[in-house]
Structure formats: structure tokens, C-alpha cells
Design a protein around this motif. Structure first.
Motif, short mmCIF file in Angstrom:
data_model
loop_
_atom_site.label_atom_id
_atom_site.label_comp_id
_atom_site.label_asym_id
_atom_site.label_seq_id
_atom_site.Cartn_x
_atom_site.Cartn_y
_atom_site.Cartn_z
N SER A 87 0.86 -1.18 0.00
CA SER A 87 0.00 0.00 0.00
C SER A 87 0.89 1.23 0.00
O SER A 87 1.92 1.25 0.67
N THR A 89 0.49 5.79 -0.61
CA THR A 89 -0.36 6.93 -0.96
C THR A 89 0.14 7.54 -2.26
O THR A 89 1.31 7.36 -2.63
N ASP A 91 0.75 10.62 -2.89
CA ASP A 91 1.81 11.58 -2.64
C ASP A 91 3.15 10.90 -2.40
O ASP A 91 4.19 11.35 -2.87
N GLU A 92 3.13 9.78 -1.66
CA GLU A 92 4.37 9.04 -1.41
C GLU A 92 4.96 8.48 -2.71
O GLU A 92 6.18 8.50 -2.90
N ARG A 97 -2.65 13.30 -9.24
CA ARG A 97 -3.96 13.36 -8.58
C ARG A 97 -5.05 13.04 -9.60
O ARG A 97 -4.91 13.28 -10.80
N ASN A 105 -5.84 13.35 -1.60
CA ASN A 105 -4.83 12.30 -1.70
C ASN A 105 -5.59 10.97 -1.75
O ASN A 105 -6.77 10.91 -1.43
N TYR A 106 -4.94 9.91 -2.15
CA TYR A 106 -5.58 8.60 -2.16
C TYR A 106 -4.54 7.54 -1.84
O TYR A 106 -3.34 7.75 -1.97
N THR A 107 -5.04 6.40 -1.38
CA THR A 107 -4.16 5.27 -1.06
C THR A 107 -4.39 4.17 -2.09
O THR A 107 -5.53 3.82 -2.39
N GLU A 127 -9.50 9.97 0.15
CA GLU A 127 -9.49 10.37 1.56
C GLU A 127 -10.38 11.57 1.85
O GLU A 127 -10.04 12.39 2.69
#
Length: 197
Positions: A87, A89, A91-92, A97, A105-107, A127
Motif C-alpha cells: 500500500s 499513498t 503523494d508518497e 492526482r 490524496n488517495y491510497t 481520503e
């Protein structure tokens, strides 16, 4: 003047009584008795898109999901002999987007299926937070050769986190789930249990 004051007072009491009754009948949550189980029905594409246009899987959605599905970090999962998942995100991972929700943001959850040799699967949970009603978006893609299967869900929740309704699009098959609370929902559950509906 005193009659007018009494009428106003009576009107306020009646209004407050109606609000409390409405809350108890349709919205109250009774934890020991009520689980909020959904009523699920299959609906037509036309009805689903009329009630919830965001449930459509568009060409943009497919491109967006395919970019993530084909990311080298996730493709490595396909070659494993055992079930593995990861998993991250957006951003990570540096994913772009989603254009319709640029502030969220989303996972991304990725796995090589439920067993070895199963197709790579990704699911995305957005999120969104805030407001009286929350509208959460979920999307997924499964590599099923020679094509990819796509799913999408839009869930509407109350401010307290209780589900109100959810629309599902399973690769072109649509379902709608609705939850009822309060005394009406409790009675519906009892009737369903009694008559097996």
C-alpha cells in the motif's frame, strides 16, 4: 398578546416534537439492536447514472487506473510465487492526482490476487473528509488477460460515519445499497428476518 405568545410557544413545541420523532423514526442509531445492514438491489445503467453520474467508469478512469496498474513497483508483485501486497499513498509514490478530485490524496492497495497465479489487482481509496455528508470514492482494476476489469463505488455517509447509500459499478453491472436507521429501519430488519426477504 398573551394568546399570540401561547400560540408561538405551542408551534415551537410541535416543531421540536416533529424533529425528534423524525430523528427517532429515520435517523437514530440503536447500537445494541441495529447494525445498519444494507438493502442491495441490482439497477440499470440508466438509473445508476441518473442518480449518481460519478459511478460511470470513463475512458479517463481507465487510463488513470492503467497507469497505476502498470507501474513497475506493482508489476513486480505479479512475479511472486506467494500472495504479496503493498500500500502506498499517491503523494508518497508520486502518482498524479485524480482530475475530478484534485485536492484529495488517495491510497493505492496492490496485490497479486488472492492466490499465486492470480492477476494483479489494485484498489484506490480516496481520503475525502468533511461536510454534513461524506461522499467517498473507490476504484479498482484487475489484470484479467486479455483485458482489464474495472470497478467503481461511490459511498455516501452521514457526518457520524454511518452509511446512507452506496453505488457499485462492477465492470458494467450496477448495484445500489441503501441503509435505513431509526425505528423504521429496526422494523424493516425484523420484518426481513421474519419473512426472509
Amino acid at each position: 398578546m398573551e394568546k399570540k405568545h401561547k400560540r408561538l410557544k405551542a408551534a415551537i413545541i410541535i416543531l421540536l416534537t416533529l424533529i425528534v420523532l423524525t430523528y427517532l423514526l429515520f435517523f437514530a442509531y440503536f447500537p445494541p439492536f441495529r447494525t445498519g445492514s444494507p438493502n442491495t438491489v441490482e439497477i440499470s445503467e440508466k438509473k445508476a447514472l441518473r442518480e449518481c453520474p460519478e459511478i460511470a467508469v470513463t475512458d479517463y478512469d481507465r487510463e488513470f487506473l492503467d497507469k497505476i496498474l502498470n507501474d513497475p513497483r506493482f508489476e513486480e508483485l505479479e512475479n511472486k510465487d506467494k500472495y504479496v501486497s503493498m500500500s502506498v499513498t499517491a503523494d508518497e509514490a508520486g502518482f498524479e492526482r485524480y482530475a475530478l478530485r484534485p485536492d484529495e490524496n488517495y491510497t493505492v492497495h496492490a496485490s497479486n490476487g488472492i492466490a499465486p497465479g492470480r492477476p494483479l489487482t489494485i484498489s484506490i481509496q480516496f481520503e475525502y473528509e468533511g461536510g454534513l455528508y461524506h461522499e467517498n470514492l473507490y476504484m479498482s482494476a484487475d489484470k484479467v488477460y486479455p483485458q482489464t476489469d474495472y470497478a467503481k463505488a461511490v459511498t455516501v455517509k452521514r457526518f457520524d460515519g454511518k452509511f446512507i447509500k452506496q453505488y457499485w459499478n462492477f465492470n458494467g453491472r450496477y448495484e445500489k445499497e441503501t441503509w435505513t436507521y431509526g425505528i423504521v429501519g429496526f422494523i424493516k430488519d425484523i420484518m426481513s428476518a421474519m419473512y426472509g426477504c
